[in-house]
Scaffold this motif. Structure first.
Motif, PDB file in Angstrom:
ATOM      1  N   ILE A   3       0.841  -1.192   0.000  1.00  0.00           N
ATOM      2  CA  ILE A   3       0.000   0.000   0.000  1.00  0.00           C
ATOM      3  C   ILE A   3       0.876   1.243   0.000  1.00  0.00           C
ATOM      4  O   ILE A   3       0.632   2.208  -0.737  1.00  0.00           O
ATOM      5  CB  ILE A   3      -0.931   0.017   1.237  1.00  0.00           C
ATOM      6  CG1 ILE A   3      -1.939  -1.136   1.158  1.00  0.00           C
ATOM      7  CG2 ILE A   3      -1.654   1.353   1.352  1.00  0.00           C
ATOM      8  CD1 ILE A   3      -2.955  -1.004   0.072  1.00  0.00           C
ATOM      9  N   HIS A   4       1.924   1.215   0.811  1.00  0.00           N
ATOM     10  CA  HIS A   4       2.837   2.357   0.862  1.00  0.00           C
ATOM     11  C   HIS A   4       3.491   2.593  -0.491  1.00  0.00           C
ATOM     12  O   HIS A   4       3.634   3.729  -0.933  1.00  0.00           O
ATOM     13  CB  HIS A   4       3.897   2.141   1.946  1.00  0.00           C
ATOM     14  CG  HIS A   4       3.407   2.465   3.315  1.00  0.00           C
ATOM     15  ND1 HIS A   4       3.708   3.636   3.966  1.00  0.00           N
ATOM     16  CD2 HIS A   4       2.593   1.772   4.152  1.00  0.00           C
ATOM     17  CE1 HIS A   4       3.126   3.653   5.147  1.00  0.00           C
ATOM     18  NE2 HIS A   4       2.446   2.534   5.290  1.00  0.00           N
ATOM     19  N   GLU A   5       3.889   1.541  -1.144  1.00  0.00           N
ATOM     20  CA  GLU A   5       4.554   1.686  -2.442  1.00  0.00           C
ATOM     21  C   GLU A   5       3.597   2.187  -3.511  1.00  0.00           C
ATOM     22  O   GLU A   5       3.943   3.041  -4.326  1.00  0.00           O
ATOM     23  CB  GLU A   5       5.148   0.339  -2.853  1.00  0.00           C
ATOM     24  CG  GLU A   5       6.309  -0.111  -1.973  1.00  0.00           C
ATOM     25  CD  GLU A   5       6.746  -1.535  -2.286  1.00  0.00           C
ATOM     26  OE1 GLU A   5       6.211  -2.111  -3.251  1.00  0.00           O
ATOM     27  OE2 GLU A   5       7.603  -2.063  -1.561  1.00  0.00           O
ATOM     28  N   ALA A   6       2.358   1.658  -3.507  1.00  0.00           N
ATOM     29  CA  ALA A   6       1.422   1.981  -4.579  1.00  0.00           C
ATOM     30  C   ALA A   6       0.671   3.285  -4.356  1.00  0.00           C
ATOM     31  O   ALA A   6       0.378   4.007  -5.313  1.00  0.00           O
ATOM     32  CB  ALA A   6       0.421   0.837  -4.740  1.00  0.00           C
ATOM     33  N   TYR A   7       0.351   3.617  -3.084  1.00  0.00           N
ATOM     34  CA  TYR A   7      -0.553   4.728  -2.827  1.00  0.00           C
ATOM     35  C   TYR A   7       0.031   5.844  -1.979  1.00  0.00           C
ATOM     36  O   TYR A   7      -0.495   6.954  -1.983  1.00  0.00           O
ATOM     37  CB  TYR A   7      -1.829   4.209  -2.146  1.00  0.00           C
ATOM     38  CG  TYR A   7      -2.550   3.180  -2.989  1.00  0.00           C
ATOM     39  CD1 TYR A   7      -3.338   3.572  -4.068  1.00  0.00           C
ATOM     40  CD2 TYR A   7      -2.422   1.823  -2.722  1.00  0.00           C
ATOM     41  CE1 TYR A   7      -3.981   2.635  -4.857  1.00  0.00           C
ATOM     42  CE2 TYR A   7      -3.065   0.870  -3.503  1.00  0.00           C
ATOM     43  CZ  TYR A   7      -3.845   1.285  -4.565  1.00  0.00           C
ATOM     44  OH  TYR A   7      -4.476   0.351  -5.348  1.00  0.00           O
ATOM     45  N   LEU A   8       1.098   5.576  -1.262  1.00  0.00           N
ATOM     46  CA  LEU A   8       1.707   6.610  -0.444  1.00  0.00           C
ATOM     47  C   LEU A   8       3.037   7.087  -0.997  1.00  0.00           C
ATOM     48  O   LEU A   8       3.679   7.961  -0.435  1.00  0.00           O
ATOM     49  CB  LEU A   8       1.889   6.112   0.996  1.00  0.00           C
ATOM     50  CG  LEU A   8       0.595   5.759   1.727  1.00  0.00           C
ATOM     51  CD1 LEU A   8       0.901   5.204   3.118  1.00  0.00           C
ATOM     52  CD2 LEU A   8      -0.311   6.967   1.843  1.00  0.00           C
ATOM     53  N   GLY A   9       3.484   6.486  -2.089  1.00  0.00           N
ATOM     54  CA  GLY A   9       4.646   6.967  -2.785  1.00  0.00           C
ATOM     55  C   GLY A   9       5.978   6.578  -2.195  1.00  0.00           C
ATOM     56  O   GLY A   9       7.018   7.095  -2.561  1.00  0.00           O
ATOM     57  N   ARG A  10       5.964   5.619  -1.265  1.00  0.00           N
ATOM     58  CA  ARG A  10       7.226   5.164  -0.696  1.00  0.00           C
ATOM     59  C   ARG A  10       7.045   3.805  -0.053  1.00  0.00           C
ATOM     60  O   ARG A  10       5.923   3.417   0.321  1.00  0.00           O
ATOM     61  CB  ARG A  10       7.734   6.133   0.372  1.00  0.00           C
ATOM     62  CG  ARG A  10       6.853   6.189   1.618  1.00  0.00           C
ATOM     63  CD  ARG A  10       7.308   7.289   2.573  1.00  0.00           C
ATOM     64  NE  ARG A  10       6.602   7.209   3.833  1.00  0.00           N
ATOM     65  CZ  ARG A  10       5.373   7.663   4.038  1.00  0.00           C
ATOM     66  NH1 ARG A  10       4.720   8.204   3.025  1.00  0.00           N
ATOM     67  NH2 ARG A  10       4.806   7.568   5.217  1.00  0.00           N
TER      68      ARG A  10
END
Length: 200
Positions: free
Chosen positions: A189-196
């Motif tokens: 989720i962090h990689e896909a939607y939070l940019g990191r």
């Protein structure tokens, strides 16, 4: 957003049923859905820009105007307590308000129907970060009053701060679901939607 439009009767779903409080509301007209306790704050607010703030609020209670007319002024005052920035602006045209005040008015109009379920479609669109933070804080307070809130929001960071349960949709399908803590802890989720990527 199309995913919640069928719930409020804007169009009939191609398949499946919509169940609310144990009863099917599939294909019901919008006014019927509102009477049953569901209110939508639409994307881009859809206010009546040439009408006053007060008139926009009163229209939110149109379905109970004849029965509850004497008490509607009290309901308006309750909305103004929730959104004090609207106090003193009751006679102003809705279209003259800032984007943030318009969003508050749109939410207030939705609350005027006294919903059991309040649905918000992208309430952060076009708003400054400080205003988004204020509106999300108000949603947290509204949850405490017993209103169930369905928030459709692409601002993932803001949505995760408000939500108890989360469903992530991509291309019409649910790709992730869980409580907010589980979703926040998911590195994908962090990689896909939070940019990191999440750092443990």
């Amino acid at each position: 957003m199309a995913v919640i439009d069928p719930v409020v009767g804007l169009y009939r779903p191609a398949t499946g049923k919509i169940i609310f409080k144990g009863k099917s509301i599939t294909g019901h007209k919008t006014e019927q859905v509102v009477r049953q306790g569901i209110s939508l704050v639409p994307e881009k607010r859809e206010l009546f820009s040439t009408l006053s703030v007060l008139d926009n609020l009163m229209l939110g209670a149109f379905h109970r105007y004849r029965i509850s007319k004497p008490g509607l002024r009290n309901d308006v005052q309750e909305i103004l307590e929730i959104f004090p920035a609207l106090k003193g602006r009751e006679s102003d045209q809705a279209g003259s308000l800032s984007g943030g005040l318009q969003q508050m008015l749109a939410i207030g109009r939705g609350l005027m129907s006294r919903p059991a379920l309040l649905m918000l479609d992208e309430p952060s669109i076009g708003l400054a970060p400080l205003v988004v933070r204020e509106i999300m804080s108000i949603l947290v307070q509204l949850k405490k009053t017993g209103v169930t809130i369905v928030l459709v929001e692409q601002n993932t960071k803001s949505a995760l701060k408000v939500a108890d349960s989360v469903m992530v949709m991509e291309r019409g399908g649910i790709t992730h679901s869980g409580n907010s803590e589980e979703i926040i802890a998911d590195s994908s989720i962090h990689e896909a939607y939070l940019g990191r990527a999440r750092v443990n």
